[in-house]
Design a protein around this motif. Structure first.
Motif, PDB file in Angstrom:
ATOM      1  N   THR A  31       0.108 -51.386 -32.610  1.00 31.02           N
ATOM      2  CA  THR A  31      -1.185 -51.833 -33.135  1.00 31.02           C
ATOM      3  C   THR A  31      -1.051 -52.250 -34.596  1.00 31.02           C
ATOM      4  O   THR A  31      -0.507 -51.515 -35.414  1.00 31.02           O
ATOM      5  N   GLY A  32      -1.527 -53.458 -34.895  1.00 28.97           N
ATOM      6  CA  GLY A  32      -1.461 -53.966 -36.262  1.00 28.97           C
ATOM      7  C   GLY A  32      -0.147 -54.626 -36.613  1.00 28.97           C
ATOM      8  O   GLY A  32       0.046 -55.034 -37.768  1.00 28.97           O
ATOM      9  N   ALA A  33       0.761 -54.762 -35.644  1.00 28.16           N
ATOM     10  CA  ALA A  33       2.051 -55.403 -35.919  1.00 28.16           C
ATOM     11  C   ALA A  33       1.832 -56.840 -36.385  1.00 28.16           C
ATOM     12  O   ALA A  33       1.018 -57.576 -35.823  1.00 28.16           O
ATOM     13  N   ASP A  34       2.565 -57.230 -37.428  1.00 30.53           N
ATOM     14  CA  ASP A  34       2.471 -58.591 -37.966  1.00 30.53           C
ATOM     15  C   ASP A  34       3.594 -59.417 -37.352  1.00 30.53           C
ATOM     16  O   ASP A  34       4.760 -59.278 -37.719  1.00 30.53           O
ATOM     17  N   LYS A  50      -1.755 -60.477 -37.222  1.00 32.46           N
ATOM     18  CA  LYS A  50      -1.808 -59.025 -37.047  1.00 32.46           C
ATOM     19  C   LYS A  50      -2.436 -58.748 -35.688  1.00 32.46           C
ATOM     20  O   LYS A  50      -3.611 -59.059 -35.464  1.00 32.46           O
ATOM     21  N   TRP A  51      -1.657 -58.172 -34.800  1.00 27.37           N
ATOM     22  CA  TRP A  51      -2.082 -58.036 -33.416  1.00 27.37           C
ATOM     23  C   TRP A  51      -2.806 -56.711 -33.187  1.00 27.37           C
ATOM     24  O   TRP A  51      -2.345 -55.660 -33.620  1.00 27.37           O
TER      25      TRP A  51
END
Length: 326
Positions: A192-195, A200-201
Motif C-alpha cells: 500500500t502506497g508503493a510508488d 502511489k498505488w
C-alpha cells in the motif's frame, strides 16, 4: 446415461448393505444374550450364521477401507522430521506437505513424479526462504501461471514491492517444479502506497506480467483516489513495457474534470493511448458537456483532446476504439 444410473444403483445398494451390516451385527450379538432370541437362532443356525458372516464381511471390509484411506491420507500429507532438498527446492523440518501421488506409474502405465516429487502444497512452521523470498506457504498447481507463494512480510519480488500476507503468483513449467531459480514471476499485490511508475498505488493494487510486459491495476474502487498525471481516478489500469516504463492507461474519474471547453463528471471513463492526449468515453449514466456551446457527448462516442490546452483532436464512434458501451 444408463451407465451412470447403473453405477448409482450399485453404489446405493452397497451403501445400504454396509449400513445394515453395521446395524445387524450388533443386533445379532445382542440377540445371543436374550434367551428367547438365542433359542430361535438355535432353531435356524444356518440362516443366522450366514447373516452374521455377511455382516462381518461388510463390516471388516469397510473398516479395512477406512484404515487404508487413513494410512494413505497420512502418507500423502506428511510432516517433515528433517530438512529435505528436492533438487533446487529446499524444504525445512516441520513443513506440512500435500503430495499428489505415491504411485510411480500413471493410469497409462507411464512414469510420473511421485512421493515428495509430486509435492503440490507446503505450509512452513516458520518463514522459509525460497529463491530469496520469505514465504509461509507454497502452492504448485499444474504448468503455467497457477502456482503461488504466500509472503511472510513486505518484500521485493522480481523487482516489485509486494505486500506481506498476500500471494505471489508464479509461472512454473512442469519440468521446473523443483527448480525455483527457473520460476517466473506472474503477479503480486503491491505494498500500500508503493510508488511505481510515478503513481502511489492504493491497497489491493496488483501488478501482473504477460509476455514480458506488465500492467498494474487497482482492484475495486481506489481509496484514496489514485492520481496519475495530476488526474484523480477511482480506478486505474496502467500498462508498462519490458523496461517497466509506463505507457497507455485507463480509468474512471474520481472527481469532476474540465479540460478545454469540455466538462466531464465524476465516473467518466478516461484513457491515454499516446503521451500528451486523453480520450474520454461517456456511458449511459453520464455524459460530457461543452461549456461554451452547450453541446453534450453521450454514450456511443468518444472524444480525444490534448492534455495541455484541451484542444479537441477528434470525436468518433466507439466502434473500432476498443470502448464498450454500457
Amino acid at each position: 446415461m444408463l451407465a451412470l444410473i447403473f453405477g448409482a444403483m450399485i453404489y446405493a445398494t452397497l451403501l445400504s448393505l454396509v449400513l445394515l451390516s453395521f446395524i445387524g451385527l450388533p443386533l445379532l450379538l445382542i440377540g445371543l444374550l436374550i434367551p428367547a432370541c438365542r433359542r430361535r437362532m438355535r432353531r435356524q443356525p444356518l440362516h443366522f450364521a450366514a447373516l452374521a458372516v455377511v455382516c462381518v464381511i461388510f463390516v471388516v471390509c469397510t473398516l479395512w477401507k477406512i484404515h487404508s484411506d487413513d494410512q494413505l491420507g497420512k502418507a500423502l500429507h506428511p510432516e517433515l522430521e528433517q530438512d529435505v532438498q528436492l533438487d533446487g527446492l529446499p524444504l525445512p523440518a516441520g513443513a506440512k506437505l500435500n503430495l499428489g501421488t505415491l504411485e510411480p506409474l500413471d493410469s497409462q502405465g507411464q512414469p510420473q513424479p511421485h512421493g515428495l516429487r509430486s509435492l503440490y502444497y507446503a505450509k512452513f512452521a516458520a518463514p522459509h526462504t525460497i529463491n530469496g523470498v520469505e514465504v509461509t506457504e507454497l502452492q504448485m498447481y499444474g504448468s503455467g501461471p497457477f502456482s503461488k507463494m504466500l509472503l511472510s512480510r513486505d518484500q521485493v519480488v522480481a523487482g516489485w514491492p509486494c505486500a506481506g500476507g498476500t500471494w505471489v503468483t508464479l509461472d512454473i513449467a512442469d519440468e521446473d517444479r523443483l527448480q525455483p531459480s527457473r520460476w517466473r514471476f506472474s503477479s503480486c499485490t503491491l505494498v500500500t502506497g508503493a510508488d511505481v511508475a510515478g503513481v502511489k498505488w492504493p491497497s489491493s493494487s496488483e501488478v501482473s506480467q504477460y509476455d514480458g510486459r506488465f500492467s498494474i491495476d487497482t482492484i475495486g474502487l481506489a481509496s484514496p483516489a489514485v492520481v496519475i498525471q495530476g488526474i484523480a481516478l477511482s480506478d486505474l489500469s496502467l500498462d508498462l513495457d519490458e523496461r517497466r516504463q509506463p505507457g497507455r492507461w485507463n480509468g474512471q474519474l474520481a472527481q469532476d474534470l474540465t479540460l478545454g471547453d469540455w466538462h466531464y463528471p465524476r465516473g467518466m471513463r478516461v484513457r491515454q493511448d499516446t503521451p500528451g492526449t486523453l480520450m474520454f468515453s461517456p456511458s449511459k449514466s453520464d455524459s460530457a458537456q461543452n461549456l461554451r456551446t452547450g453541446e453534450t457527448l453521450n454514450a456511443g462516442r468518444s472524444i480525444q483532446q490534448r492534455r495541455e490546452g484541451g484542444a479537441v483532436l477528434w470525436v468518433k464512434p466507439n466502434t473500432g476504439l476498443g470502448v464498450l458501451d454500457w
